[in-house]
Design an enzyme around this catalytic site. Structure first.
Site, mmCIF file in Angstrom:
data_model
loop_
_atom_site.group_PDB
_atom_site.id
_atom_site.type_symbol
_atom_site.label_atom_id
_atom_site.label_comp_id
_atom_site.label_asym_id
_atom_site.label_seq_id
_atom_site.Cartn_x
_atom_site.Cartn_y
_atom_site.Cartn_z
ATOM 1 N N LYS A 81 0.812 -1.223 0.000
ATOM 2 C CA LYS A 81 0.000 0.000 0.000
ATOM 3 C C LYS A 81 0.843 1.270 0.000
ATOM 4 O O LYS A 81 0.399 2.301 -0.507
ATOM 5 C CB LYS A 81 -0.954 -0.001 1.212
ATOM 6 C CG LYS A 81 -1.977 -1.133 1.178
ATOM 7 C CD LYS A 81 -2.974 -0.970 0.045
ATOM 8 C CE LYS A 81 -3.915 -2.145 -0.039
ATOM 9 N NZ LYS A 81 -4.861 -2.058 -1.152
ATOM 10 N N GLU A 103 -9.824 5.664 2.485
ATOM 11 C CA GLU A 103 -10.688 4.614 3.046
ATOM 12 C C GLU A 103 -9.755 3.482 3.421
ATOM 13 O O GLU A 103 -8.627 3.395 2.905
ATOM 14 C CB GLU A 103 -11.706 4.164 1.981
ATOM 15 C CG GLU A 103 -11.240 3.066 1.041
ATOM 16 C CD GLU A 103 -10.122 3.516 0.089
ATOM 17 O OE1 GLU A 103 -9.808 4.709 -0.005
ATOM 18 O OE2 GLU A 103 -9.561 2.629 -0.566
ATOM 19 N N SER A 371 1.820 -9.712 -0.539
ATOM 20 C CA SER A 371 1.410 -8.303 -0.516
ATOM 21 C C SER A 371 1.568 -7.654 0.851
ATOM 22 O O SER A 371 1.743 -6.440 0.954
ATOM 23 C CB SER A 371 -0.043 -8.186 -0.969
ATOM 24 O OG SER A 371 -0.867 -9.012 -0.160
HETATM 25 C C1 LIG Z 1 -1.884 -6.734 2.856
HETATM 26 C C2 LIG Z 1 -2.956 -6.590 1.813
HETATM 27 N N1 LIG Z 1 -2.908 -7.378 0.711
HETATM 28 C C3 LIG Z 1 -3.857 -7.285 -0.242
HETATM 29 C C4 LIG Z 1 -4.907 -6.396 -0.121
HETATM 30 C C5 LIG Z 1 -5.971 -6.392 -1.176
HETATM 31 O O1 LIG Z 1 -6.041 -5.142 -1.806
HETATM 32 P P1 LIG Z 1 -5.608 -5.008 -3.336
HETATM 33 O O2 LIG Z 1 -4.148 -5.302 -3.415
HETATM 34 O O3 LIG Z 1 -5.919 -3.578 -3.681
HETATM 35 O O4 LIG Z 1 -6.436 -6.011 -4.103
HETATM 36 C C6 LIG Z 1 -4.975 -5.553 0.992
HETATM 37 C C7 LIG Z 1 -6.032 -4.557 1.079
HETATM 38 N N2 LIG Z 1 -6.046 -3.707 1.990
HETATM 39 C C8 LIG Z 1 -6.815 -2.502 1.915
HETATM 40 C C9 LIG Z 1 -6.645 -1.726 3.197
HETATM 41 O O5 LIG Z 1 -5.668 -2.018 3.934
HETATM 42 O O6 LIG Z 1 -7.398 -0.838 3.457
HETATM 43 C C10 LIG Z 1 -8.228 -2.758 1.576
HETATM 44 O O7 LIG Z 1 -8.897 -3.139 2.721
HETATM 45 C C11 LIG Z 1 -8.871 -1.653 0.774
HETATM 46 C C12 LIG Z 1 -8.083 -0.464 0.475
HETATM 47 C C13 LIG Z 1 -9.318 -2.288 -0.542
HETATM 48 C C14 LIG Z 1 -3.988 -5.654 1.980
HETATM 49 O O8 LIG Z 1 -4.004 -4.874 3.086
#
Ligand SMILES: Cc1ncc(COP(=O)(O)O)c(/C=N/[C@H](C(=O)O)[C@@H](O)C(C)C)c1O
Length: 388
Positions: A81, A103, A371
């Protein structure tokens, strides 16, 4: 639309001007060497480039293709992120914005945005579903310690979709001085393109690192979990034209696809408009958006990025769903075989990669996009530990 039949801007008139301003700001930035120099000058802070290495014991366990790991979990703040948050804050500054909103569901995007705001001295407000505030408490503390305010959103299912709707509602009445840092490859144009562009550092690095370690070769597949679609499009897009490379997205199968409790938007959803974009969505035949479920907050979202929807339609990428139980086994296996505790989101990709490694067989190779790290999840996993 921007991606075949998918993409576009299905938003109220009030948002058109600021989306155009953002599109201009984004295009000016990516064409400006100084922007990229500034972005790359932050690599030491972000922990880039992230490492790529083999997973010996996981490979042995799967008994098929060589499994490699792209370690986005080692980035500053613990996930991919940060790539998008830093880039969007740089663009917001170029647009003269002084306030940032975001968000978050898993909290990783919220923490990344709060971190970027602390780094650049911008005010930060993060919208988060009350249910997610409860299950990702560690990240709520981190956001607050980083100086951000966290708005607990209590309407709807109190998860990511409600936080996203609330963030858009707030943004409409604060357009002048506020930039909305959208956390995934979702939302109206230019967000899906913008987020994928900045997340594609993942795939670009992985491709170069893999080639360097494998006599210039490409992997046979790359695997990523799919929530909104940012880490997957970031890993996939640099390989899009390399047709020998399979692109596998792993969604949240929750309690099972026919349980009605999942977030497998591409696997079980259908085309529709949601959060300002035409994409795939989980909705009933009256167009009511389904309540979603996943053991991982980050995948618990009924929408998905339009670029992934287009790759599903064209067959360039394939998508499967891993259930909560399967993700928990991925969580356990990477922890116990490689000493890496992955985020529950990434655990879905681990499970999917093991299945694919078996299918590909020895002599082939695949890369898993790890990720994020699992610190945020150990408490909720502890509650179900015996099962894993
Ligand atoms: C460690 C980790 N790996 C994958 C994801 C899935 O989000 P994408 O990579 O945008 O598909 C997330 C998604 N996290 C966001 C968040 O932290 O707020 C999610 O909840 C939203 C922004 C979509 C994540 O934290």
């Amino acid at each position: 639309p921007t991606f075949g039949d998918f993409g576009g801007q299905y938003v109220p008139e009030a948002l058109h001007a600021c989306l155009r301003e953002l599109e201009d700001g984004f295009e000016n930035a990516v064409e400006d060497q100084k922007f990229w120099e500034e972005f790359r000058s932050l690599y030491p802070y972000m922990g880039r480039p992230s490492s790529l290495h083999r997973a010996e014991r996981l490979t042995e366990y799967a008994g098929g293709a060589d499994i490699w790991l792209k370690r986005e979990d080692l980035n500053h703040t613990g996930s991919h992120k940060i790539n998008n948050a830093i880039a969007q804050v740089l663009i917001a500054r170029r647009l003269g914005k002084t306030k940032i909103i975001a968000e978050t569901g898993a909290g990783q995007h919220g923490v990344a945005t709060a971190t970027a705001c602390a780094k650049f001295g911008l005010e930060c407000k993060v919208f988060m579903g009350a249910e997610d505030v409860r299950r990702q408490a560690l990240n709520v503390f981190r956001m607050r310690i980083l100086g951000a305010s966290v708005v607990s959103v209590t309407n709807g299912t109190q998860t990511l979709r409600d936080a996203t709707s609330e963030a858009f509602r707030y943004w409409v009445s604060h357009l002048k001085d506020t930039h909305y840092v959208v956390g995934s490859a979702i939302g109206p144009h230019p967000y899906p393109t913008l987020v994928r562009t900045f997340q594609s550092v993942i795939g670009q690095e992985a491709k170069a690192e893999f080639a360097k370690l494998n006599d210039g070769k490409l992997p046979d597949a790359v695997v990523a979990c799919v929530g909104g679609g940012s880490n997957s499009t970031g890993m996939f897009s640099p390989f899009e034209k390399d047709l020998t490379v399979q692109l596998l997205g792993v969604e949240a199968g929750g309690s099972g696809l026919n349980s009605g409790f999942h977030s497998a938007t591409l696997t079980a959803g259908e085309p529709g408009v949601f959060h300002g974009v035409r994409t795939y969505v989980l909705q009933d035949d009256e167009g009511q958006i389904h309540d979603t479920h996943s053991v991982s907050a980050g995948l618990d979202y009924p929408g998905v990025g339009p670029e992934l929807a287009a790759w599903k339609a064209s067959g360039r990428a394939t998508f499967i769903a891993a259930t909560d139980a399967e993700a928990l086994s991925g969580f356990r296996l990477l922890s116990q075989l490689e000493g890496i505790i992955p985020a529950l989101e990434s655990s879905h990709a681990v499970f999917g990669a093991i299945q694919l490694a078996k299918k590909l067989g020895k002599g082939k190779s695949l890369i898993i996009n790890v990720s994020g790290r699992g610190d945020k999840d150990v408490q909720s996993v502890a509650e179900v530990l015996p099962k894993i």
